[in-house]
Design an enzyme around this catalytic site. Sequence first.
Site, PDB file in Angstrom:
ATOM      1  CB  CYS A 337     -33.813  31.931  51.732  1.00 39.40           C
ATOM      2  SG  CYS A 337     -33.183  33.598  51.379  1.00 39.40           S
ATOM      3  CG  HIS A 434     -31.720  31.969  56.278  1.00 39.21           C
ATOM      4  ND1 HIS A 434     -31.662  30.856  55.475  1.00 39.21           N
ATOM      5  CD2 HIS A 434     -31.593  33.042  55.452  1.00 39.21           C
ATOM      6  CE1 HIS A 434     -31.491  31.236  54.217  1.00 39.21           C
ATOM      7  NE2 HIS A 434     -31.455  32.555  54.176  1.00 39.21           N
TER       8      HIS A 434
END
Length: 491
Positions: A337, A434
Site C-alpha cells: 500500500c 492488504h
Amino acid sequence: MQKPVKALMFQGTGSDVGKSLLVAGLCRAFVKRGLKVAPFKPQNMSNNAAVTPDGGEIGRAQALQARACGLNLSVHMNPVLLKPQSDVGSQVVVQGNVIGNATARDYTALKPSLMPKVLESFHKLAEDCDLILVEGAGSAAEVNLRKSDIANMGFAEAADIPVILIGDIDRGGVIASIVGTQTLLQGRERARIKGYLINKFRGDVSLFTSALDIIKDKADLDSFGIVPFFDKARLLPDEDAMSLDNRKKETDQKSIKIAVPRFTRIANFDDLDPLRAEPDVQVEIVEAGNALPGDSDIILLPGSKATLADLAFVREQGWDIDIKAHVRRGGRVVGLCGGYQMLGNTVRDPDGIEGHIKELPGLGLLDMETTLCGPKTLREATGHCKTNNLPVFGYEMHMGVSNGPARQTPWLNLNGQDEGAISNNGLIMGSYLHGLFNADEFRHAFLGDIRKGRQAGLRYDQQIDDILDELATHLETHCDLDGLLALVHKK
C-alpha cells in the site's frame, strides 16, 4: 419506541488494558453458549482498519471480535473511526464512509452531532442478535472530555446499558486505577458501573484477596474475575501501533529476517502478523534513529496513513540509503500500500489530501509514479500471484493510483485485473493488497524462495480461530460469565 437492547459495555481504566482482547474472548465464549453475539465500539482511533463486504471500513479490533462471533463485518460494529494522519488531523469515518478530516479541537466540536449515528448503528445491530458486547475507548475517567463523549459514559448513558471496568494489573497500580476511576465519575455514572475485571494477572491469585476487600470498601465494586495473563494474545491481530513496542522473539541463525521501518503513521500493520507467527521468521520493527539491519533477507515497507510525510521520514532516518545498499547486496524489498507507493519514482498529492507536501521523489526502485487522489478505494479482493499462480486474498484500502512501465510486470491479479508490480529480477515487489500474507500457500512459497527446504506447516487463519477458542475457555474458567449475563437481563 425502541425496545431495550441486551448489551454490556466494557470500559478501561486506561488505554491498552486489554479491552479489545477480553471482548473478543467473551464474544467467542458467549457464542459457545449458544447466543448470537455482536461486537460494538462507538468510536475507535486506529490506522489498523478492515474493509467490510459493502465497501466500508471499521477498526481491526472489531473485525477480530466479529470473527469471534462468526459474523460478517458490518460498518455498524464501529460507526465512528478516526484515522490519524500527518498535519491535517484525523480522517473521520462515519458508518464506513469518509466524511472529511478534523483536528482534535474540531472533532471535539463535531462529536455531539455523531451520537445519533452511533445510536442508529447500535440499534441496527440489536435487530438480529441476543447480546451486544460494547468496547469503550481509552479511559472511562477522561472527565475533561466528558461533555461531548460518545465513546464511554456518554454512550453508556445514551444507550442505557451497564458497564464493567477493566484494569490491567501487569502495568501496576490496578487498585488505584479502579478506585480512582470510580472516584472521578459522577454519581449516576458510578451507579452504572456494576463491577470490574482484573486483566493480565501473573502469580498466586490468593495474594490479591485483600485487594478485593479494599476495592469493595473504597469503590463499592465487586470483582467479576481475575484473568491470568494469556500469553497467546501476542499471536492475535492488534488494534494500534502501541502493540508494536518491545516485541521480541527468540530466533536462531536459520531464521528469515524481515526488517520493517516503523513509520510515524504506520497503518494496517497486521499485514505482518502471519509472517511474525512463522516459527522461523524474525520480524524486526526498526525504530527511528536506528539503521535497517544489514543482515536482513527482506525489507518490508508497510502501509502508511500519510505516505508523503512518511516518505520524508524515511529519508530523515537515512533508511533510503539502507534500502539501496540492501538492494545492491541482492536483498528483497516488499512494499504494501503506502510502502508500495514509496517504491516508485514520484509521489504527488496535488489536492493536499494528506497535508502541505505536494510532491516528493520516491525511492526509485520501481519505474512508476503515484498520484494521491479520490475516491478512496475500499474493496475485498481475491486472485492469484502472477509469478507462481498461487491464490491470494485480502482487501484494498487506499487513496491514489500508481502507473508507469513497472505496471507492465504486475505481481498479482486481483478480481480479474492485474495489480501491483515486480521488478524483472523478482527482488523488488509491491501491491495495494492488504492481508496478502494471510494466504498460507502463497506465504509458504514466498518464504521458501528465501530458505530452500524450510518446513511450512503454519495455517494462520486456523491458528487464530484455535486461539480464540482457547481464550474463550480461559475466560470461562476465570470469569463469572453467569454474573455478567445476569447484569444484562436485570435491565
